[in-house]
Design an enzyme around this catalytic site. Structure first.
Site, short mmCIF file in Angstrom:
data_model
loop_
_atom_site.label_atom_id
_atom_site.label_comp_id
_atom_site.label_asym_id
_atom_site.label_seq_id
_atom_site.Cartn_x
_atom_site.Cartn_y
_atom_site.Cartn_z
N GLU A 120 -24.83 -26.41 10.19
CA GLU A 120 -24.72 -27.09 11.48
C GLU A 120 -25.58 -28.34 11.50
OE1 GLU A 120 -22.76 -26.06 14.59
OE2 GLU A 120 -24.41 -24.83 15.33
N THR A 124 -22.03 -34.87 22.49
CA THR A 124 -23.21 -34.03 22.24
C THR A 124 -24.47 -34.88 22.31
OG1 THR A 124 -21.82 -32.73 20.81
CG2 THR A 124 -24.16 -32.33 20.62
#
Ligand code: HSE
Length: 291
Positions: A120, A168
């Protein structure tokens, strides 16, 4: 060949910013891995057109590299990217678990959480394990510097995903850098209440424990229709609702039997704003499962 299913997840839960997470029982990503000389990636399913197949830019490819486990990786997306429902985490978690099995690496679930979080981090730039932890371990998870704790819980959930985009980067940028003592006391009280609620399987306490006045309002401002949807959810019986992860999905906690009403009320609220949305009803579920 090994196939693994890893579920959508919700991080933060209001009071547990960068700490709490839960696994849904659906939707999920399904990842199939097969030994190969070098890693290749094929992505199908919801939002697959937005996901790079270059292994250096895909969480699954980074996980394969971290495990020194080259493979052909087929990812069937059930979790929409950029949803706030742990889409990249589901792929990273499923890949880590599948390659661990395929190559007999014998890593523990907790080690796999670390590897999936690396995947991630390499792709999104932020190494938060609060989505990969529940995607692998299931249940309700608490991530801290020293590791991760998890507990099974059976709490009804509704996640509503409006058809809007929240970057994000913006969702991170609006997070305040400081908070007042009053806000800290409220957050600690809520987080403790939520944790007791999870242990008791008490949706009332979990919903109350999602209240938080620092990160949530800052992020809610990025989600058109947020206040309307949360008010509608609570009027329909939700015990609490908040931003799911970095958004734009909204997570509501309900009593058993109220999920359909809560989902319908939130969908109506977004429709009144002229925004398409889709609802997922779930309970807190299991983590990654090897078929
Ligand atoms: N805790 C993270 C955030 C989850 O809210 O930014 C999404 O990566």
């Amino acid at each position: 060949m090994v196939t693994v299913r890893a579920p959508a997840t919700s991080a933060n839960l209001g009071s547990g910013f960068d700490v709490f997470g839960v696994a849904f029982d659906r939707p999920a990503d399904v990842v199939t891995v097969e030994r190969a000389r070098e890693t290749t990636i094929e992505v199908t399913g919801v939002g697959s057109e937005y996901i790079p197949s270059d292994p250096a830019k895909n969480t699954a490819g980074v996980v394969a590299s971290a495990l020194d486990a080259p493979a052909h990786i087929a990812i069937d997306k059930g979790v929409r990217p950029s949803s706030g429902l742990g889409s990249s985490a589901a792929s990273a978690a499923a890949t880590a678990v599948a390659l661990n099995e395929l190559y007999d690496r014998n890593l523990s679930d907790h080690e796999l959480v670390r590897v999936a979080a690396e995947g991630e981090a390499a792709v999104s730039g932020t190494a938060h394990a609060d989505n990969v932890a529940p995607a692998i371990l299931g249940g309700f998870t608490v991530v801290r510097d020293g590791g991760v704790e998890s507990v099974d819980a059976s709490i009804p959930l509704v996640a509503v995903l409006p058809d809007i985009v929240v970057s994000t980067r913006d969702a991170r940028r609006v997070v305040p850098e400081t908070l007042s003592m009053d806000d800290m006391v409220e957050t600690v009280g809520s987080a403790a209440t939520l944790t007791i609620g999870m242990h008791r399987n008490d949706p009332e306490l979990v919903g109350q424990g999602m209240r938080e006045s620092v990160v949530t309002p800052a992020r809610a401002a990025l989600i058109q229709g947020y206040d309307r949807a949360v008010d509608a959810a609570c009027a329909a019986g939700a015990t609490g609702a908040t931003v799911s992860g970095a958004g734009p999905a909204i997570l509501a906690v309900t009593h058993r039997g109220d999920q359909r009403d809560v989902a319908g009320a939130m969908l109506d609220a977004f429709e009144a704003e002229g925004i398409d949305a889709r609802a997922y009803t779930s309970t807190i579920g299991n983590g990654a499962t090897v078929f």
